[in-house]
Design a protein around this motif. Sequence first.
Motif, PDB file in Angstrom:
ATOM      1  N   GLY B 154       0.772  -1.084   0.031  1.00 56.57           N
ATOM      2  CA  GLY B 154       0.126  -0.384  -0.185  1.00 56.57           C
ATOM      3  C   GLY B 154       1.056   1.129   0.158  1.00 56.57           C
ATOM      4  N   SER B 158       1.341   3.621  -2.990  1.00 61.16           N
ATOM      5  CA  SER B 158       1.423   5.716  -2.629  1.00 61.16           C
ATOM      6  C   SER B 158       2.076   6.053  -3.460  1.00 61.16           C
ATOM      7  N   LEU B 266      -6.803   1.297  -6.317  1.00 62.08           N
ATOM      8  CA  LEU B 266      -5.562   1.146  -6.243  1.00 62.08           C
ATOM      9  C   LEU B 266      -4.712   2.807  -5.112  1.00 62.08           C
ATOM     10  N   PRO B 267      -3.780   2.563  -4.350  1.00 62.77           N
ATOM     11  CA  PRO B 267      -3.760   3.014  -3.082  1.00 62.77           C
ATOM     12  C   PRO B 267      -3.217   4.482  -4.093  1.00 62.77           C
ATOM     13  N   GLY B 270      -5.704   8.077  -6.952  1.00 60.07           N
ATOM     14  CA  GLY B 270      -6.539   7.001  -7.485  1.00 60.07           C
ATOM     15  C   GLY B 270      -7.200   7.836  -8.197  1.00 60.07           C
ATOM     16  N   SER B 314     -12.119   3.632  -3.448  1.00 61.04           N
ATOM     17  CA  SER B 314     -11.649   3.994  -2.641  1.00 61.04           C
ATOM     18  C   SER B 314     -11.198   3.604  -0.768  1.00 61.04           C
ATOM     19  N   PRO B 317     -10.987  -0.382   0.359  1.00 58.50           N
ATOM     20  CA  PRO B 317      -9.008  -1.083   1.081  1.00 58.50           C
ATOM     21  C   PRO B 317      -9.106  -0.730   2.165  1.00 58.50           C
ATOM     22  N   SER B 325      -6.477   4.518   0.873  1.00 61.70           N
ATOM     23  CA  SER B 325      -5.627   4.454  -0.268  1.00 61.70           C
ATOM     24  C   SER B 325      -5.649   5.202  -0.263  1.00 61.70           C
ATOM     25  N   ASN B 326      -5.829   6.744   0.418  1.00 64.77           N
ATOM     26  CA  ASN B 326      -5.099   7.905   0.264  1.00 64.77           C
ATOM     27  C   ASN B 326      -5.212   8.565   1.425  1.00 64.77           C
TER      28      ASN B 326
END
Lengths: 153, 500
Positions: B154, B158, B266-267, B270, B314, B317, B325-326
């Motif tokens: 992860g 990022s 996706l981390p 995204g 997002s 996850p 992820s953010n």
Amino acid sequence: MPSFIRHPKDFWTGIIFLFVGLAAVIIGRNYVMGTAGKMGPAYFPTVLGGLLALIGVAAVIRSFFRDGEPIGRFAARETLLIISAVVLFGFLIRGAGMVVGVFAIVILSARASQKFKWRAAILLAAGLAGFSVLVFVKLLGLPIPVFGPWFGA
Amino acid sequence: MDLISHLGLGLDTALTLTNLMYCLLGVFLGTAVGVLPGLGPTATIAMLLPATFTLPPISALIMLAGIYYGAQYGGSTTAILVNLPGESSSVVTAIDGYQMARKGHAGKALATAAIASFCAGTVATLLLALFAPPLADLALKFGPAEYFSLMVLGLVASVVLASGSLLNAIGMVILGLLLGLIGSDVNSGAARYTFDLPELADGINFVIVAMGMFGLGEIIRNLEHEETRSMAMKKVSGLMLNKNDFKRILAPIFRGTTLGAALGILPGGGAMLSSFAAYSIEKKISKNSGEFGKGAIEGVAAPEAANNAGAQTSFIPMLTLGIPSNPVMALMIGAMIIQGIQPGPSVMVDQPSLFWGLIVSMWIGNFFLIVLNLPMIGLWVRMIMVPYHHLFPAILMFCAIGVFSLNNSDFDVYLMGLFGLFGYICAKLDAEPAPMLLGFIIGPMMEEYLRRALLLSHSNPLVFFERPISATMLVMAILALAVVLLPSLRKKREEAFKED
């Protein structure tokens, strides 16, 4: 800036990483290291600190070989005013209370703008102080005095 | 069917009057703060977080989710009306949206953004409902080694998706991890890096870091060059789309949603990546590609759908694995921990009503966005025009009161000032604060999993490569790093980030 530093942004980022990484390793020496299977409190931060210091060194070395833009103007006056407004608020909030704290942070920080005018800033501060007393103290019941013990309350 | 009973359970939770109200309040506050100049979604959520601490967990999470997509929509509104995207993911919307506004079609552009967001939100919510359970089931089998590798993956992802130098981004992640370790060590109780300050014994609250780095740092940066906002039109009208418009936006919305939903998981960047990719795809395949850049309605629909779908997925996850992820998801995880919920796959099993209630409320929130925002556009327009020199002292005050109220501690306020200074220095050095915040939240968890994994394996470090799932994730992380370091792809990556 000496001329061999071709990428000042990377250079200073690297210095920060190096400094923090080394600090983490050195301060970490006061704690128990342990082993990989039975990690002490120092284990993980020491590994991370070492990695960070290495990355810092890499960034510094790289800044000698790669070109980059210069760091733009550092807004020292604005930074100083904003940070000191926050610090002053923290200093005042317990003793002097919400109204004085809000006035301090709003007026001092507003001075950071080029469009600062006393009249507008005082009006803004008065409005925000009223709002904060109403919403934060009365409605949400935060334990912040409207006027603090410094006023003999 | 499982899905229907799950969504039914969610409806029961989300449709209570209290939760509906908090959802509405969140969407409203999020949009209101989102249209204000100089505040992105991360700063908005950080600023409003303390207000949710006293709520019951489900209401708090529903409100925070509402704030998130409200802020996203608010960012699109400013992008369209004044060509100042509030956040990176609406940068692309500004290209054609602002051109539409200049031609007098501001209403149409806003309506398109709202409809695209709603459609994307609906699809993404369904995807979330479909994919969350199997993913959580899988995650329930994870041991500490898998979790550690997952966190490595992860964090690497990022970093790969962050703009700017890869080396610096990795450094920022590690810096965040280290800062996260400040405070008492869970295992031994030893105080680490506290400099003998009792205020640091419990560690640094993530709200302080987020408000300092994203709130204060941004304010100082904005003050460097103050700009006045000007808007071509005073009144926004013509919100209705005609049949032809609908025909033109249907396919772009669909494509944008698909792309955004996939990339949102996706981390890293995204939402931003997906809106950018959606725009360039539409530009290539659209019949009206000549209009792009001059006010093509497809150029608003596709990236808005993509960015909203990405924002929704997002959550996957975050909710199933407990991995942010953010930065916004990092704040959500922090909020869950404060509410006494340990994020991870067990949330779905232990608290199904919270889990499904949150998911259903996202769909309801998207619905609120469309019915609330279009009629209220007059109010948003007025808020957009609030001059920044009146606004930032207020933001600063809200941040200071919010941080003080965490523990009634003036020390926290000083600490926020310090992080503000650091945030500004980072901005000057092009060092991204987002990876640092992710590292900060993940730090303590990562150490714990590493410890447990090595304890169970009798300090055999190969355990991470001997377990298949863990090994796969680590290999993926290494591949991701290797791919970015390949010279040809590296150039492409730099180009991709240059356009915004």
